[in-house]
Design a protein around this motif. Structure first.
Motif, PDB file in Angstrom:
ATOM      1  N   GLY A 150       0.812  -1.208   0.000  1.00  0.00           N
ATOM      2  CA  GLY A 150       0.000   0.000   0.000  1.00  0.00           C
ATOM      3  C   GLY A 150       0.847   1.261   0.000  1.00  0.00           C
ATOM      4  O   GLY A 150       2.022   1.248   0.367  1.00  0.00           O
ATOM      5  N   LYS A 151       0.253   2.363  -0.419  1.00  0.00           N
ATOM      6  CA  LYS A 151       0.937   3.654  -0.442  1.00  0.00           C
ATOM      7  C   LYS A 151       0.506   4.482   0.783  1.00  0.00           C
ATOM      8  O   LYS A 151      -0.628   4.377   1.249  1.00  0.00           O
ATOM      9  CB  LYS A 151       0.608   4.417  -1.722  1.00  0.00           C
ATOM     10  N   LEU A 152       1.436   5.318   1.258  1.00  0.00           N
ATOM     11  CA  LEU A 152       1.214   6.126   2.458  1.00  0.00           C
ATOM     12  C   LEU A 152       1.581   7.572   2.155  1.00  0.00           C
ATOM     13  O   LEU A 152       2.688   7.853   1.692  1.00  0.00           O
ATOM     14  CB  LEU A 152       2.070   5.601   3.611  1.00  0.00           C
ATOM     15  N   LEU A 153       0.642   8.487   2.422  1.00  0.00           N
ATOM     16  CA  LEU A 153       0.861   9.912   2.194  1.00  0.00           C
ATOM     17  C   LEU A 153       0.669  10.673   3.498  1.00  0.00           C
ATOM     18  O   LEU A 153      -0.354  10.513   4.175  1.00  0.00           O
ATOM     19  CB  LEU A 153      -0.126  10.438   1.141  1.00  0.00           C
ATOM     20  N   GLY A 154       1.630  11.514   3.848  1.00  0.00           N
ATOM     21  CA  GLY A 154       1.512  12.388   5.010  1.00  0.00           C
ATOM     22  C   GLY A 154       1.494  13.837   4.573  1.00  0.00           C
ATOM     23  O   GLY A 154       2.343  14.258   3.779  1.00  0.00           O
ATOM     24  N   VAL A 155       0.514  14.597   5.066  1.00  0.00           N
ATOM     25  CA  VAL A 155       0.385  16.005   4.707  1.00  0.00           C
ATOM     26  C   VAL A 155       0.637  16.862   5.947  1.00  0.00           C
ATOM     27  O   VAL A 155      -0.008  16.668   6.981  1.00  0.00           O
ATOM     28  CB  VAL A 155      -1.008  16.310   4.133  1.00  0.00           C
ATOM     29  N   CYS A 156       1.567  17.782   5.858  1.00  0.00           N
ATOM     30  CA  CYS A 156       1.888  18.732   6.923  1.00  0.00           C
ATOM     31  C   CYS A 156       2.207  17.983   8.226  1.00  0.00           C
ATOM     32  O   CYS A 156       3.233  17.331   8.320  1.00  0.00           O
ATOM     33  CB  CYS A 156       0.765  19.744   7.099  1.00  0.00           C
ATOM     34  N   GLY A 157       1.337  18.051   9.240  1.00  0.00           N
ATOM     35  CA  GLY A 157       1.610  17.324  10.475  1.00  0.00           C
ATOM     36  C   GLY A 157       1.762  15.835  10.239  1.00  0.00           C
ATOM     37  O   GLY A 157       2.589  15.170  10.879  1.00  0.00           O
ATOM     38  N   GLY A 158       0.985  15.276   9.317  1.00  0.00           N
ATOM     39  CA  GLY A 158       1.133  13.865   8.966  1.00  0.00           C
ATOM     40  C   GLY A 158       2.477  13.570   8.348  1.00  0.00           C
ATOM     41  O   GLY A 158       3.069  12.507   8.562  1.00  0.00           O
ATOM     42  N   PHE A 159       2.999  14.498   7.560  1.00  0.00           N
ATOM     43  CA  PHE A 159       4.339  14.380   6.996  1.00  0.00           C
ATOM     44  C   PHE A 159       5.386  14.361   8.105  1.00  0.00           C
ATOM     45  O   PHE A 159       6.316  13.548   8.100  1.00  0.00           O
ATOM     46  CB  PHE A 159       4.576  15.543   6.022  1.00  0.00           C
ATOM     47  N   GLN A 160       5.243  15.240   9.091  1.00  0.00           N
ATOM     48  CA  GLN A 160       6.191  15.289  10.203  1.00  0.00           C
ATOM     49  C   GLN A 160       6.210  13.971  10.975  1.00  0.00           C
ATOM     50  O   GLN A 160       7.268  13.524  11.434  1.00  0.00           O
ATOM     51  CB  GLN A 160       5.827  16.445  11.127  1.00  0.00           C
ATOM     52  N   MET A 161       5.050  13.326  11.120  1.00  0.00           N
ATOM     53  CA  MET A 161       4.976  12.043  11.827  1.00  0.00           C
ATOM     54  C   MET A 161       5.806  10.965  11.146  1.00  0.00           C
ATOM     55  O   MET A 161       6.265  10.013  11.792  1.00  0.00           O
ATOM     56  CB  MET A 161       3.527  11.564  11.918  1.00  0.00           C
ATOM     57  N   LEU A 162       6.023  11.079   9.845  1.00  0.00           N
ATOM     58  CA  LEU A 162       6.719  10.041   9.084  1.00  0.00           C
ATOM     59  C   LEU A 162       8.216   9.993   9.375  1.00  0.00           C
ATOM     60  O   LEU A 162       8.883   9.023   9.041  1.00  0.00           O
ATOM     61  CB  LEU A 162       6.513  10.262   7.581  1.00  0.00           C
ATOM     62  N   GLY A 163       8.758  11.044   9.983  1.00  0.00           N
ATOM     63  CA  GLY A 163      10.194  11.126  10.199  1.00  0.00           C
ATOM     64  C   GLY A 163      10.683  10.347  11.398  1.00  0.00           C
ATOM     65  O   GLY A 163       9.957   9.549  12.011  1.00  0.00           O
ATOM     66  N   LEU A 164      11.963  10.590  11.766  1.00  0.00           N
ATOM     67  CA  LEU A 164      12.595   9.876  12.869  1.00  0.00           C
ATOM     68  C   LEU A 164      12.254  10.469  14.221  1.00  0.00           C
ATOM     69  O   LEU A 164      12.187   9.748  15.221  1.00  0.00           O
ATOM     70  CB  LEU A 164      14.120   9.872  12.676  1.00  0.00           C
ATOM     71  N   SER A 165      12.060  11.814  14.268  1.00  0.00           N
ATOM     72  CA  SER A 165      11.792  12.430  15.567  1.00  0.00           C
ATOM     73  C   SER A 165      11.044  13.738  15.398  1.00  0.00           C
ATOM     74  O   SER A 165      11.064  14.371  14.330  1.00  0.00           O
ATOM     75  CB  SER A 165      13.105  12.689  16.321  1.00  0.00           C
ATOM     76  N   LEU A 166      10.377  14.147  16.498  1.00  0.00           N
ATOM     77  CA  LEU A 166       9.667  15.423  16.593  1.00  0.00           C
ATOM     78  C   LEU A 166      10.112  16.120  17.866  1.00  0.00           C
ATOM     79  O   LEU A 166      10.121  15.515  18.939  1.00  0.00           O
ATOM     80  CB  LEU A 166       8.151  15.181  16.648  1.00  0.00           C
ATOM     81  N   SER A 167      10.482  17.405  17.758  1.00  0.00           N
ATOM     82  CA  SER A 167      10.916  18.160  18.926  1.00  0.00           C
ATOM     83  C   SER A 167      10.141  19.471  19.008  1.00  0.00           C
ATOM     84  O   SER A 167       9.902  20.128  17.988  1.00  0.00           O
ATOM     85  CB  SER A 167      12.415  18.469  18.856  1.00  0.00           C
ATOM     86  N   ASP A 168       9.778  19.839  20.219  1.00  0.00           N
ATOM     87  CA  ASP A 168       9.039  21.084  20.465  1.00  0.00           C
ATOM     88  C   ASP A 168       9.740  21.845  21.590  1.00  0.00           C
ATOM     89  O   ASP A 168       9.243  21.946  22.709  1.00  0.00           O
ATOM     90  CB  ASP A 168       7.592  20.750  20.842  1.00  0.00           C
TER      91      ASP A 168
END
Length: 488
Positions: A320-338
């Motif tokens: 299957g194919k997976l698309l992340g838009v904006c915040g969804g795109f950020q979720m696809l990466g290795l890490s999130l920092s705030d």
């Protein structure tokens, strides 16, 4: 001003319809919503953020949207906290009580925008928020009668008969108002009626006798309108279309934002678009979409709590194919920092599907964009246009294989998004990826529909606005409405 007995009574739609009716007559008209609470937003040409509903109403009025059309926008990031946007720019993070105290300051922005719109347009159509009968919010109100009363704006009160209890809604709302506020209400509009209107008329006559106020019209329930939602989304599993060519699933996390990105897909009759809400497993699908989010780390935690991370891995294993838009795109990466605590603070591991890291920066990125999808993954180039609204800044090797190339206002080019080496995972910061037919068709081919046929969302929206205006012209007493406008 159009106020409603409840949320989703039809305020936004009625204002849009009236905007198009007046625009047809050559009247220079502008929409105005003093305060909006919504996670669906749009970017104006001058780089400000407003509620998406006001951008729709501006299109109905055939004018460019400006920040003055929605001077105060509240974007909830939790059940008690929100980002406060004034004149298109993020100014504060506040809880509900702090914002209640801040309203007197926010009202100054409202007054400034009101004065500018009154100066620049022949008619300003104001939309209320929620209901004026929310007596617990009467103090410091800037959205309903708190705006209408000091500016002496005549008010139409609209109620949704499809909910049931329409006469109780109208009389009950009126009874909750002070006498001077009741005097501002010039008449009622009954919305979303189905059936024989003659059977409704005894109730309409009773309403006039009871309140001394006329019903200006009864608007029929118009099915199949393609108009941008102000905010609400159904979280129960529902599907549009008949999956004749492609099955699409969209995760509906608690702080989903700009779900209007999916409107073009939902309008495509050859697709089955399924919303996946709380407690629902991800169904078998060809394309899985992680949409935008107002609180990415919190929504990522929710995704994991729902068991979706394992389901996403399984979806990819089966091709299957997976698309992340904006915040969804950020979720696809290795890490999130705030680091600045803009969405609660902290650090979290991403889904690890793209080699990149995202950090939330203090300055929000707001811009309209145009460009083209990259041919590496799609096998072709396709024009796109949309907008960016994000705090995150992403960096890492994954960005060396972008999903699109965008052209900035100065003509310079820059990459956007990323695509995995195997072509299964795609991410982008651009909202509105599917709105342009060429880009939509290319993305659907990438997802597996080789003979993809796109729909033109803007053409559908325009046709819906015309249909809506026809209904308003045919069913409302525009002569009485015009007299109130002239008298104001």
């Amino acid at each position: 001003m159009v106020q409603g007995c409840t949320s989703d009574a039809g305020k936004t739609t009625l204002v849009a319809g009236l905007c198009r009716v007046l625009a047809r007559q050559g009247v220079r008209v502008a929409p105005f919503k003093p305060q909006n609470m919504a996670l669906n937003s749009a970017v104006t040409a001058d780089g400000g953020e407003i509620g998406r509903a006001q951008a729709l109403q501006a299109q109905a009025a055939r004018v460019a949207p400006t920040v003055d059309m929605n001077p105060v926008l509240i974007k909830p990031s939790s059940d008690t906290g929100a980002q406060i946007i004034i004149h298109g720019q993020a100014r504060h993070e506040m809880d509900a009580r702090a914002y209640h105290e801040y309203k007197t300051i926010a009202f100054e922005a409202v007054r400034e925008s009101w004065q500018r719109l009154r100066r620049d347009y022949d008619v300003v159509l104001v939309e209320g928020a929620g209901s004026p009968a929310e007596v617990n919010l009467r103090d410091r109100d800037i959205a309903n009668m708190g705006f209408a009363l000091p500016h002496q704006v005549p008010v139409l009160l609209v109620a949704d008969i499809d909910r049931g209890g329409v006469f109780a809604h109208l009389t009950g709302t009126l009874n909750c108002l002070a006498p001077e506020e009741q005097d501002l209400i010039k008449g009622f509009v009954i919305n979303r009626f189905r059936g024989d209107v003659s059977l409704l008329m005894p109730g309409v006559d009773w309403l006039t006798e009871r309140t001394g106020k006329p019903t200006l019209g009864v608007l029929r329930y118009l099915m199949g309108l393609h108009l941008d939602a102000e905010d609400a989304i159904a979280t129960q599993r529902t599907a549009s279309g008949q999956a004749t060519h492609l099955r699409v699933a969209v995760l509906v996390y608690p702080r989903i934002s700009n779900h209007t990105d999916l409107d073009a897909l939902r309008a495509n009759p050859a697709l089955a678009v399924t919303w996946v809400g709380p407690g629902q497993p991800i169904p078998p699908c060809d394309l899985l979409i992680l949409p935008g989010s107002k609180n990415v780390q919190a929504d990522l935690r929710w995704l994991r709590e729902q068991g979706h991370e394992a389901a996403i891995q399984r979806h990819l294993r089966y091709g299957g194919k997976l698309l992340g838009v904006c915040g969804g795109f950020q979720m696809l990466g290795l890490s999130l920092s705030d680091p600045h605590g803009l969405e609660g603070g902290g650090h979290a591991a991403g889904l690890g599907l793209l080699d990149m890291h995202t950090t939330l920066a203090a300055e929000k990125q707001l811009r309209q964009v145009q460009g083209q999808l990259c041919g590496v993954w799609a096998g072709e180039e396709a024009q796109l246009q949309g907008y960016e609204i994000h705090l995150g800044v992403s960096a890492g090797p994954a960005l060396q294989q972008p999903s699109a190339v965008l052209r900035d206002s100065d003509g310079s080019l820059r990459p956007d998004g990323a695509c995995s080496a195997d072509g299964q995972v795609l991410g982008s910061y651009v909202h509105g990826l599917f709105d342009e037919p060429a880009a939509q068709a290319a993305l659907l081919r990438w997802a597996g529909w080789q003979g993809a046929q796109a729909v033109d969302l803007n053409a559908l929206r325009e046709a819906s606005l015309e249909r809506l205006a026809d209904e308003v012209e045919g069913q409302l007493d525009l002569k009485a409405l015009g007299a109130w406008i002239e008298g104001n």
